[in-house]
Design an enzyme around this catalytic site. Structure first.
Site, PDB file in Angstrom:
ATOM      1  N   HIS A 195       7.884 -17.732  -3.252  1.00  0.00           N
ATOM      2  CA  HIS A 195       7.449 -16.917  -2.172  1.00  0.00           C
ATOM      3  C   HIS A 195       6.047 -17.601  -1.703  1.00  0.00           C
ATOM      4  CE1 HIS A 195       5.967 -13.240   0.077  1.00  0.00           C
ATOM      5  NE2 HIS A 195       7.363 -13.178   0.298  1.00  0.00           N
ATOM      6  N   ASP A 223      -0.270 -13.771  -3.678  1.00  0.00           N
ATOM      7  CA  ASP A 223       1.157 -13.848  -3.752  1.00  0.00           C
ATOM      8  C   ASP A 223       1.647 -14.115  -5.138  1.00  0.00           C
ATOM      9  OD1 ASP A 223       3.811 -14.772  -2.646  1.00  0.00           O
ATOM     10  OD2 ASP A 223       2.775 -14.207  -0.642  1.00  0.00           O
ATOM     11  N   SER A 265       7.015 -11.255   5.805  1.00  0.00           N
ATOM     12  CA  SER A 265       6.235 -12.244   4.702  1.00  0.00           C
ATOM     13  C   SER A 265       5.849 -13.425   5.426  1.00  0.00           C
ATOM     14  CB  SER A 265       6.928 -12.384   3.553  1.00  0.00           C
ATOM     15  OG  SER A 265       6.831 -11.493   2.545  1.00  0.00           O
TER      16      SER A 265
END
Length: 841
Positions: free
Chosen positions: A268, A228, A562
């Site tokens: 994220h 990520d 996600s």
């Protein structure tokens, strides 16, 4: 003539745009989010609440447009100093959007298009797959002999057998012709796709149970890798669990979150990590699991194929038990390198989990690596939420779904609002709107301009309805301090009709109500199946709407697949702890075999290519005594012109109970006309044993009059019935023939190069150009015959381009097997301008 048909089709699609050319820069990502700061240290150290529900976001978004492809070239990122003193190298990653047309009522959807990592305009990074009977070193030597200027970036042996190389763009065709090279693809970019969800999926109920070593089921001892944007390992909810990793962007051992294009910290990866194993003020699905971060997504949440492959390779070498990839590209194909890498990871013993994508709800919108056969591809569902709906004071039975425009204030009205017609949102359309909600039609001018005009005119809220059938999602690049939402054309016309009926009477009054929603598919979740292999994807779904988790220096609620994938990664960690000797295929089967079937608002079950096996139930997965592999059955495509054909699939049953079981089979509905099933009467299996069984479906071509058959095979005899979804196509399905398109200046001779991804290839391929305002036909940019399946690249020399420089509406046309498809985008044939995403105003 075909050009006449295309011209008529373009004009028909664009007829509602009227006064000005159609707005083309409409994007959407995750919806509005609330950030809250870290809490003060609790006086009660034992107080560890689970991930809490925030109502700041209501629905999410992928990248949206109508029928247009928008290509964006991101600027090079400046070098930034990390907190550890390392250097964050800027990358010239470009992001593009492609769009597919969803034909039935719901929406038009879009996803990122093919984009490549390159150091300059002359070089490109390529991923070279090596033949199985060749050594990588031999192929490496031949590459160097053939292309002396080649630069070798990385070598992959486990996740993917091949090399990442940097070459001049003109040398790409040479790669595939070198002995020992199976195929060569340009590196593409991957984007990070962006409650009480943990209790909702049953993760907290298993924490009182013990594994075989007497340890509570909380993920302890399980290694979970995450590929990520990095992780804030200083976050108090993550610091205990963080054990290491690697930064493939900065090339160091500290995978700390980086910076985006505006200098803001990315978040994220930290959010994903919290869902899996936060262990503090919030607690993830497996709060005692060991976390390893492989930072492969850099500024703006983008990374390239070679970085993803390198991260998967290292995760295998580091003996990860579980690997989460909440990222994706638009390539819907089974043989893309990242999909194959996850297949290899699963074969090496890693439970690979990946998001299906945020480009739903259309079929065929799943992208790589969510197309991996052996990985667990995850879609997004809605956990228990109170969702805002619109109605009218005089028509309370009306209920209108709304989608927040990302970048605007949340829609949290508790009071009624007068509703007025705002036309197209032009300044002249917005008289007397102060203190009111204004209804505006999409099109004519950019969406953000409509919102700005309404704000300046004093409106309290903006409602933008679609100018084509269905709903759409949108965002603004800069924060707009005004609530703005989008609704479908059908609902927009209902509101407009209500205003017209009361034009001479009292004003129309808009009211916001809250309705409880749960266990439905999220609007944005990508659907399958996979092109060419016809495999059912996603495999399973998990909550992905309004998921509150950790971000650098605080917490935030985000939406997306996600957020769904790490729920499954955490669930897999718990199953692995409970059954440490189970292989990835068994863990995947346990999660799928025990999933909860989801239904829509009408009570009808979602098809398997939307929800896979259903929504995860961790408690049941851990307690599973019967496993059936695979968890879904794809019977492929049956050509109607052939004689009666039998399609078969073999499943394997495992009995993990302590007694002999006898399993029987049936389908979930009355037989379809012309379809006959042949299944074993029963299969007896002793404790600890496994057996295979063959399921056959027979189709009679003289009777069948439908194009798709899906349902469930029900296996009885275990503690609970197991439902195995199946899918069969009658004749080749209507999947998108054109998956992605990009055109860029090439070289120093004012040439251009385009790339197009066509999963099934094309007998005929053509790029027709039109004036963007008048839709007048200008000419043919290029024409090809018999294009092979996959990524097709072609150089256009300056002397072969017959149209003058300028901005054009391009209609890409493909024909294969008697089926035709067109795909629209705006392109710039100006060597100094790269794909301006919007036409002149």
């Amino acid at each position: 003539m075909r050009k006449d048909r295309i011209t008529r089709k373009v004009a028909h699609k664009s007829q509602k745009l009227g006064r000005k050319t159609r707005e083309v820069a409409r994007n959407g990502s995750a919806s509005h989010v609330k950030r809250r700061p870290l809490p003060r240290k609790s006086q009660n150290a034992a107080h560890k609440p689970t991930i809490s529900h925030q109502t700041s976001t209501k629905m999410a978004a992928a990248l949206r447009s109508n029928q247009s492809l928008h290509n964006f070239a991101s600027l090079p990122q400046p070098k930034e100093k990390t907190k550890t003193g390392g250097t964050m190298m800027g990358a010239d990653f470009r992001r593009y959007i492609y769009v597919m047309l969803c034909a039935i009522f719901i929406i038009f959807i879009g996803t990122p298009s093919v984009s490549h990592a390159a150091k300059d305009n002359q070089t490109t990074t390529a991923i070279v797959a090596v033949e199985d009977d060749e050594t990588i070193n031999n192929v490496r030597r031949r590459l160097k002999d053939t292309i002396p200027t080649i630069t070798f970036i990385d070598t992959y042996e486990k996740a993917f057998r091949g090399l990442a190389v940097e070459i001049n763009k003109t040398q790409m065709p040479q790669l595939s012709n070198i002995e020992g090279v199976h195929r060569a693809d340009r590196s593409v970019s991957y984007d990070a796709k962006l409650n009480d969800s943990v209790p909702f999926i049953g993760a907290d109920t298993v924490r009182g149970k013990l594994d075989r070593n007497g340890t509570r089921l909380n993920g302890e001892g399980v290694k979970v890798g995450i590929i990520d944007t990095g992780i804030d390992h200083h976050h108090p909810d993550l610091t205990r669990n963080f054990k290491g990793g690697y930064d493939f962007v900065d090339k160091d051992d500290d995978p700390l979150e980086g910076k985006d294009q505006k200098g803001q910290e990315t978040m994220h990866g930290t959010h994903v990590a919290g869902i899996i194993a936060a262990n503090g003020s919030v607690r993830g699905v497996a709060p005692e699991a060991d976390l390893y971060m492989y930072r492969a997504l850099g500024p703006g949440g983008q990374g390239s194929t070679e970085q993803i492959l390198a991260a998967v390779e290292k995760a295998i070498n580091d003996d990860m038990d579980v690997l989460n990839l909440s990222l994706g590209s638009p390539i819907n194909g089974p043989d893309w390198p990242t999909s194959e890498a996850l297949d290899k990871a699963a074969e090496a013993g890693v439970i690979a989990v990946t998001s299906s994508g945020n480009s739903g709800p259309s079929m065929w919108s799943v992208g790589s690596p969510g197309t991996s056969d052996k990985a667990i591809s995850v879609g997004a569902s809605i956990p228990p939420l109170k969702m805002p709906k619109l109605t009218l004071f005089d028509t309370p039975e009306l209920s209108i779904d709304l989608q927040p425009v990302q970048g605007t204030n949340p829609w949290e009205f508790k009071r009624d609002l007068p509703l007025v017609d705002g036309g197209l949102g032009l300044e002249d359309d917005l008289e007397s709107v102060k203190g009111k909600a204004v209804l505006i039609e999409r099109g004519g001018i950019p969406l953000v301009r409509k919102i700005v005009n309404a704000r300046k005119a004093g409106a309290d809220a903006v409602i933008i309805y679609n100018n084509v059938a269905g709903s759409f999602l949108a965002k603004t690049s800069e924060k707009q301090p005004l609530p703005a939402i989008t609704i479908s054309r059908e609902h927009g016309e209902q509101l407009r009709s209500a205003m017209e009926e009361k034009e001479e009477e009292a004003p129309t009054v808009l009211r916001t109500i809250l309705k409880e929603e749960t266990d439905h598919m999220a609007f944005f979740s990508s659907r399958g199946p996979v092109t060419r292999s016809w495999e059912i994807k996603p495999d399973i779904v998990a909550p992905g709407v309004d998921i509150d988790s950790t971000v650098p220096k605080g917490y935030m609620a985000l939406n997306g697949t996600s957020m769904a994938a790490p729920h499954i990664a955490g669930a897999a960690a718990l199953v692995k702890q409970a059954h440490p000797d189970w292989e990835p295929e068994q863990v995947k089967a346990a999660l799928m075999n025990t999933a909860v079937t989801l239904t829509d608002e009408t009570g009808s079950e979602y098809p398997p290519f939307s929800q896979g096996a259903g929504r995860v139930d961790v408690r049941k997965a851990i307690a599973a005594e019967t496993l059936i592999k695979p968890g879904t059955l794809s019977f492929g495509v049956w050509p109607l012109g052939e004689k009666e054909t039998v399609h078969k699939q073999t499943i394997e049953l495992e009995n993990h109970s302590e007694r002999t079981r006898s399993y029987s089979f049936q389908t979930d509905m009355e037989p379809f006309l012309g379809v006959r099933w042949h299944m074993p009467k029963s299969v007896k299996i002793k404790p600890g044993e496994k057996k295979k069984a063959t399921i056959r479906v027979q189709v009679d071509p003289s009777i069948v009059d439908y194009n798709r058959l899906h349902g469930k095979v029900i296996v009885q005899g275990g503690k609970e019935d197991i439902h195995v979804p199946y899918l069969l196509f009658i004749n080749e399905p209507e999947y998108p023939r054109i998956g992605a398109f990009d055109l860029q200046p090439y070289g120093v001779e004012s040439d251009f190069r385009y790339e197009v991804y066509m999963p099934g290839g094309a007998e005929e391929f053509e790029i027709a150009l039109y004036e963007p305002d008048t839709f007048a036909f200008v000419g043919i940019l290029d024409k090809q015959k018999n294009v092979k399946p996959g990524l097709f690249e072609h150089r256009l020399k300056k002397q072969d381009i017959s149209v003058p420089e300028g901005l054009y509406r391009a209609v890409i046309y493909a024909k294969e097997g008697g089926r035709e498809e067109t795909f629209e985008t705006f392109i710039s044939l100006q060597s100094k301008t790269i794909n301006d995403p919007s036409p002149p105003s």
